[in-house]
Design an enzyme around this catalytic site. Structure first.
Site, short mmCIF file in Angstrom:
data_model
loop_
_atom_site.label_atom_id
_atom_site.label_comp_id
_atom_site.label_asym_id
_atom_site.label_seq_id
_atom_site.Cartn_x
_atom_site.Cartn_y
_atom_site.Cartn_z
N ASP A 135 -30.12 24.88 -54.90
CA ASP A 135 -29.28 24.52 -56.03
C ASP A 135 -30.07 23.73 -57.08
OD1 ASP A 135 -26.54 24.32 -57.20
OD2 ASP A 135 -26.87 22.19 -56.90
N ASP A 168 -31.11 25.10 -60.80
CA ASP A 168 -30.63 24.32 -61.96
C ASP A 168 -31.75 24.17 -63.00
OD1 ASP A 168 -28.10 23.99 -61.00
OD2 ASP A 168 -28.39 21.92 -60.33
N ASP A 208 -20.20 26.23 -55.72
CA ASP A 208 -21.01 26.41 -54.51
C ASP A 208 -21.03 25.14 -53.66
OD1 ASP A 208 -22.59 24.82 -56.11
OD2 ASP A 208 -24.29 26.20 -56.21
#
Length: 241
Positions: free
Chosen positions: A87, A91, A69
């Site tokens: 992101d 995570d 990504d």
């Protein structure tokens, strides 16, 4: 450590995949979301059942989305603050699922409360290690240290050794299940050391910044700070004398 040396290599490997997905109209955010859901499914479906080989295999298929990504965002020129936030947030969710799935195994059929506690420590330790850097940067500090064990190190050690440990159940290889406890103890110790390294760095950087640019005194409760009056100044002079 692994993040420093391996990310550039894997980024070049996955660059053609990123370009292909962009041509098909797939967005980086979609890859981030699908990758996280795949990691969470692999961890929470297989790990609590003790199927560590297959769980690690499924997770590995999706965990590289974290590289794809970012490569897609750079190739398309669509890197954004929202993408970075999404992101990072996902995570944390994926990491929690990995160590949470292992903890569920030890709390259930694995029947080992000590290792359950170590897995929970790995889960919490990873979150706090990430938080220390993010919080330090949010108050204007550079936090110039990564530490002994970053997220990539924690995941690689856990998934590789968990996958090998799962070969005892999957393929009947004896005595190899000991690798999973080893992985957890190593990750727990590494996370503790990394947390200490980052806290020491933030303390030093904060002291240097405070010396160069002191923070204003806190406002008294109930209203904004008031300038000192002449009477209060005279009283202060008398008190110092």
């Amino acid at each position: 450590m692994l993040n420093k040396y391996a990310r550039a290599i894997f980024t070049r490997v996955f660059a053609p995949i990123a370009a292909m997905l962009l041509r098909r109209g797939v967005s980086p955010d979609t890859v981030t979301l699908v990758g996280t859901l795949g990691v969470m499914a692999g961890a929470l479906v297989f790990f609590p059942l003790g199927e560590f080989f297959w769980g690690a295999a499924v997770i590995t298929l999706f965990v590289f989305s974290d590289l794809i990504d970012g490569t897609m965002a750079r190739q398309s020129g669509r890197a954004s603050r929202w993408g970075a936030f999404l992101d990072s947030t996902l995570d944390r969710a994926a990491d929690s699922a990995v160590f949470g799935g292992i903890a569920l195994w030890y709390a259930g059929d694995g029947d080992d409360l000590m290792m359950c506690a170590v897995a929970i420590f790995c889960l919490a330790g990873g979150q706090v290690v990430s938080y220390t850097k993010a919080r330090g940067e949010s108050i204007g500090l550079p936090v110039k240290v990564n530490g002994l064990m970053e997220r990539a190190d924690r995941l690689v050690i856990t998934l590789v050794l968990a996958g090998f440990a799962g070969m005892e159940t999957a393929f009947g290889i004896p005595h190899i299940d000991i690798l999973l406890p080893i992985a957890l103890w190593v990750v727990a110790a590494g996370s503790a050391v990394t947390l200490l390294q980052r806290m020491v760095t933030v303390r030093r950087e904060a002291a240097e910044k405070d010396a160069a640019d002191p923070l204003p005194p806190p406002a008294p409760r109930g209203g904004p700070p008031q300038p000192p009056s002449a009477d209060s100044g005279a009283a202060a002079d008398q008190e110092r004398a």
